[in-house]
Design a protein around this motif. Structure first.
Motif, PDB file in Angstrom:
ATOM      1  N   ILE A 164      32.523  43.855  53.049  1.00  0.00           N
ATOM      2  CA  ILE A 164      33.049  42.279  52.685  1.00  0.00           C
ATOM      3  C   ILE A 164      32.992  43.040  50.991  1.00  0.00           C
ATOM      4  N   PHE A 165      34.162  42.544  50.528  1.00  0.00           N
ATOM      5  CA  PHE A 165      34.745  43.119  49.172  1.00  0.00           C
ATOM      6  C   PHE A 165      33.453  42.753  48.545  1.00  0.00           C
ATOM      7  N   PRO A 166      32.334  43.681  47.321  1.00  0.00           N
ATOM      8  CA  PRO A 166      32.003  42.851  47.129  1.00  0.00           C
ATOM      9  C   PRO A 166      32.011  42.759  45.570  1.00  0.00           C
ATOM     10  N   LEU A 170      35.120  39.900  44.660  1.00  0.00           N
ATOM     11  CA  LEU A 170      35.765  38.621  45.286  1.00  0.00           C
ATOM     12  C   LEU A 170      35.215  38.048  45.488  1.00  0.00           C
ATOM     13  N   HIS A 220      28.691  38.826  47.126  1.00  0.00           N
ATOM     14  CA  HIS A 220      27.469  39.452  47.100  1.00  0.00           C
ATOM     15  C   HIS A 220      25.960  38.789  47.302  1.00  0.00           C
ATOM     16  N   ALA A 221      26.945  37.680  46.960  1.00  0.00           N
ATOM     17  CA  ALA A 221      25.356  36.584  46.837  1.00  0.00           C
ATOM     18  C   ALA A 221      25.031  35.973  47.819  1.00  0.00           C
ATOM     19  N   LEU A 222      25.265  36.769  49.273  1.00  0.00           N
ATOM     20  CA  LEU A 222      25.933  35.736  50.442  1.00  0.00           C
ATOM     21  C   LEU A 222      24.930  36.463  51.732  1.00  0.00           C
ATOM     22  N   LEU A 278      35.423  49.590  53.265  1.00  0.00           N
ATOM     23  CA  LEU A 278      36.259  48.363  52.267  1.00  0.00           C
ATOM     24  C   LEU A 278      37.111  48.638  52.694  1.00  0.00           C
ATOM     25  N   GLY A 301      29.260  40.530  41.185  1.00  0.00           N
ATOM     26  CA  GLY A 301      29.404  40.982  42.357  1.00  0.00           C
ATOM     27  C   GLY A 301      28.991  42.392  42.749  1.00  0.00           C
TER      28      GLY A 301
END
Lengths: 363, 301
Positions: A90-92, A94, A136-138, B197, B298
């Motif tokens: 997962i692109f961190p 975005l 990142h919060a998932l 990625l 993030g």
């Protein structure tokens, strides 16, 4: 099914990393709409095979075609496949929606259409309304769903899944297995799953290719694979299989007469030798759940005698290790726990009922 | 129940107290050192900037006269602007040249060779900075290595003069000197990028160039911003390089500060210029820190 209907077709594929022979002479066909699994222990080449289909690895020799087109020299971004990575990738930087819509940028959709498709895809994996969240919060399960939505939104011909459930805890994994099957039926896309978990492969797949040391050992539907494993190695990898020494007494027509250590005399059909004809000394395999402990001496099938060597209580099941008379190595059998059925103590003498139809013989 | 929680809470607080006390004890030598050698001289400079030089003595009445003069005086403004411009150009040149090096080492050097490459990149530090600046003089000079070589192969007829004793020479010299400082943070941020990625981006239809622009570069931005700060902040105040290779057109604010303190014996004006330079650097740095915070969004995992 003929091979020209195949969606993915590999012919005599070999792959070398320097001296290391990662794939050996792999030929297989995967058909449209199939849930296909590559199953094997770590280092067996299943991930290499998946990455070869995705376009991240070249084949050293042999051919790979997808949808009838040869994939030699076609880069990953030009193939009709999408992948769910083991790490989910997962692109961190975005958001969830930006991740899911990542591959749509090159499409001709308008902003509105793109937005609608992203929300549809999120809805499909049960993450409706999560679009604005930072990736990142998932949680692990949510990241996996985002990875699925991101791959499926491009409507690929093939979805490749690299051990997608191995990072999840048991409960979530079981839930996701069911959801993946449902999703696959819903979208009708061909799924190719890589897994080392035989149970997962049996639950989810239409067909399973078992791989050892870069080679396909057996390619079968789950039931046939479980009941008629093609070799001792496959039998030992898929579920639990007890092996007993045996020798062939007679071999006439379609029937094979055996003397099995601990069990005694048995007659089996030729179809119970899935690994090819047997003769002389051989091994006989039998699954734990095909045998029963006879609490009252009233079995109508053949019966063997033995002593309880170990008891493992699982709640719904109890696993017993039984030392059959004349066999030094204990065999395992499982009994469903029912009201009024006692759990035997270690050292108890007991009778074991078995069914000759459950036997498989290997040379 | 409440009492148990309350007791538990008190125990936790007491633990924290002991921990923080030990923490304070551990940082105190460093803290005292930092206060003595940084805060005290800095306060002295701030104080000086509000005093004025009255011929041979310092007038200790607090006044903003120095600041008014510093802002009004065109020479100071020219030097300040030139310092910021040269630093900005040095930073841009250094970071743009450092990025490909960091990228190559991170993505194309075999993992077991990376440590060696990083080690090689630090080689310029093995000699004194002064020696390296003098070497640039030898290379860039009128009869220097560069000019004689270029004349030797017939590319130029007359020696190039725009490469020494001006701002260009300062940029060339500083960009070389600060290259390792820029390479390392960018390398570290590139190393942290999960390679799957990039594969995911390719898998989703992007080619190598667009993957770089959409994934690699944004994820490397924290390193780039760190490199910008590390190069920009010290180069604004550099005075050795402009002094040695800058000539009259390459002088920067630090040279004027030195002149004020030592040659003109006007410590208050020197202090004022130092404070103004510091304030400007702070403003620029804060802008970049703000940018960095945006890019760090993030990336906690």
């Amino acid at each position: 099914m003929s091979s020209d209907k195949a969606l993915i077709s590999l012919r005599d594929v070999d792959k070398f990393y320097g001296d290391y022979h990662a794939l050996r002479d792999v030929s297989l066909d995967i058909f449209p709409g199939e849930f296909f699994s590559l199953l094997g222990p770590s280092g067996c080449g299943k991930t290499t095979l998946l990455r070869t289909i995705a376009g991240f690895e070249d084949v050293s020799s042999g051919t790979l075609s997808i949808g009838g087109q040869d994939m030699a020299g076609v880069a990953a971004n030009r193939r009709p496949t999408n992948m769910v990575f083991q790490s989910y990738a997962i692109f961190p930087h975005l958001t969830v929606a930006e991740n899911v819509g990542f591959g749509l940028r090159r499409s001709n959709y308008s902003r509105g259409e793109r937005h609608a498709r992203v929300s549809d895809a999120l809805e499909m994996v049960g993450l409706g309304g999560y679009g604005k969240r930072a990736a990142h919060a998932l949680s692990g399960g949510q990241r996996q769903r985002v990875a699925l939505a991101r791959a499926l939104i491009l409507k690929p011909k093939v979805l490749l899944l690299d051990e997608p459930l191995s990072a999840l805890d048991k409960k979530l994994r079981e839930q996701m297995q069911v959801e993946l099957i449902r999703l696959q039926r819903q979208v009708g896309i061909t799924f190719v799953l890589v897994t080392h978990d035989q149970e997962e492969a049996l639950i989810m797949s239409d067909r399973i290719a078992v791989m050892f040391e870069g080679r396909i050992a057996q390619l079968e539907e789950p039931e046939a694979l479980y009941q008629r494993p093609g070799s001792r190695q496959v039998a030992e990898f898929i579920g639990v299989m007890n092996f007993l020494g045996a020798h062939v007494i007679s071999n006439e027509g379609n029937a094979l007469e055996l003397d099995v250590a601990g069990l005694g005399h048995a007659v089996i059909g030729r179809d119970q030798c899935p690994g090819g004809p047997v003769s002389g000394m051989c091994h006989v395999g039998i699954r734990p759940e095909t045998m029963t402990l006879l609490f009252e001496d009233r079995g109508d099938g053949p019966v063997a005698d033995g002593v309880v060597d170990e008891v493992v209580y699982y709640g719904d099941m109890t696993y017993y290790d039984i030392k059959l008379d004349g066999v030094p190595k204990p065999i395992t059998l499982s009994m469903k726990n029912m009201i009024g059925r006692p759990v035997l103590d270690i050292g108890t003498r007991t009778k074991v009922g078995w069914d000759p139809r459950a036997l498989v013989a290997f040379s | 129940m409440g009492e148990v929680f309350w007791v538990g809470g008190r125990v936790a607080v007491r633990h924290l107290d002991r921990d923080s006390r030990r923490g304070l004890l551990l940082v105190s030598p460093t803290a005292i050192y930092a206060i003595l050698l940084l805060a005290v001289p800095l306060s002295a400079v701030v104080l000086f900037s509000f005093w004025t030089q009255d011929f041979l003595t310092v007038d200790r009445t607090l006044t903003l006269a120095n600041y008014r003069e510093a802002i009004a005086e065109p020479l100071f403004r020219v030097l300040m602007l030139r310092s910021l411009t040269i630093s900005a150009v040095v930073t841009a040149v250094t970071v743009i040249l450092a990025f490909p090096v960091a990228y190559y080492v991170s993505f194309h050097v075999r993992p077991d060779r990376k440590a060696l490459w990083i080690f090689l990149i630090t080689i310029p530090f093995w000699t004194s900075y002064l020696v390296r600046v003098f070497l640039w003089k030898v290379i860039l000079g009128f009869n220097g290595v560069l000019n004689t070589s270029l004349q030797g192969i017939g590319l130029i007829d007359e020696p190039l003069t725009f490469i020494l004793y001006n701002a260009n020479a300062v940029v060339i010299t500083l960009a070389h000197a600060f290259a390792p400082f820029a390479i390392l943070p960018i390398f570290v941020s590139l190393e942290k990028i999960d390679r799957s990625l990039l594969e995911a981006s390719m898998d989703l239809g992007e080619n190598r160039v667009t993957t770089f622009l959409r994934v690699t570069l944004p994820l490397a931005m924290p390193g780039v911003v760190a490199a910008v700060l590390i190069v920009f902040i010290p180069t604004v105040g550099d005075y050795v390089t402009p002094r040695l290779v800058g000539g009259p057109d390459g002088l920067m604010i630090a040279n004027m500060i030195q002149t004020q303190f030592l040659r003109l014996n006007n410590a208050p004006m020197g202090a004022t210029l130092a404070i103004i330079a510091m304030a400007l650097v702070t403003v620029v740095s804060l802008i970049f820190v703000g940018l960095n915070r945006r890019y760090l969004r993030g990336q906690k995992r």
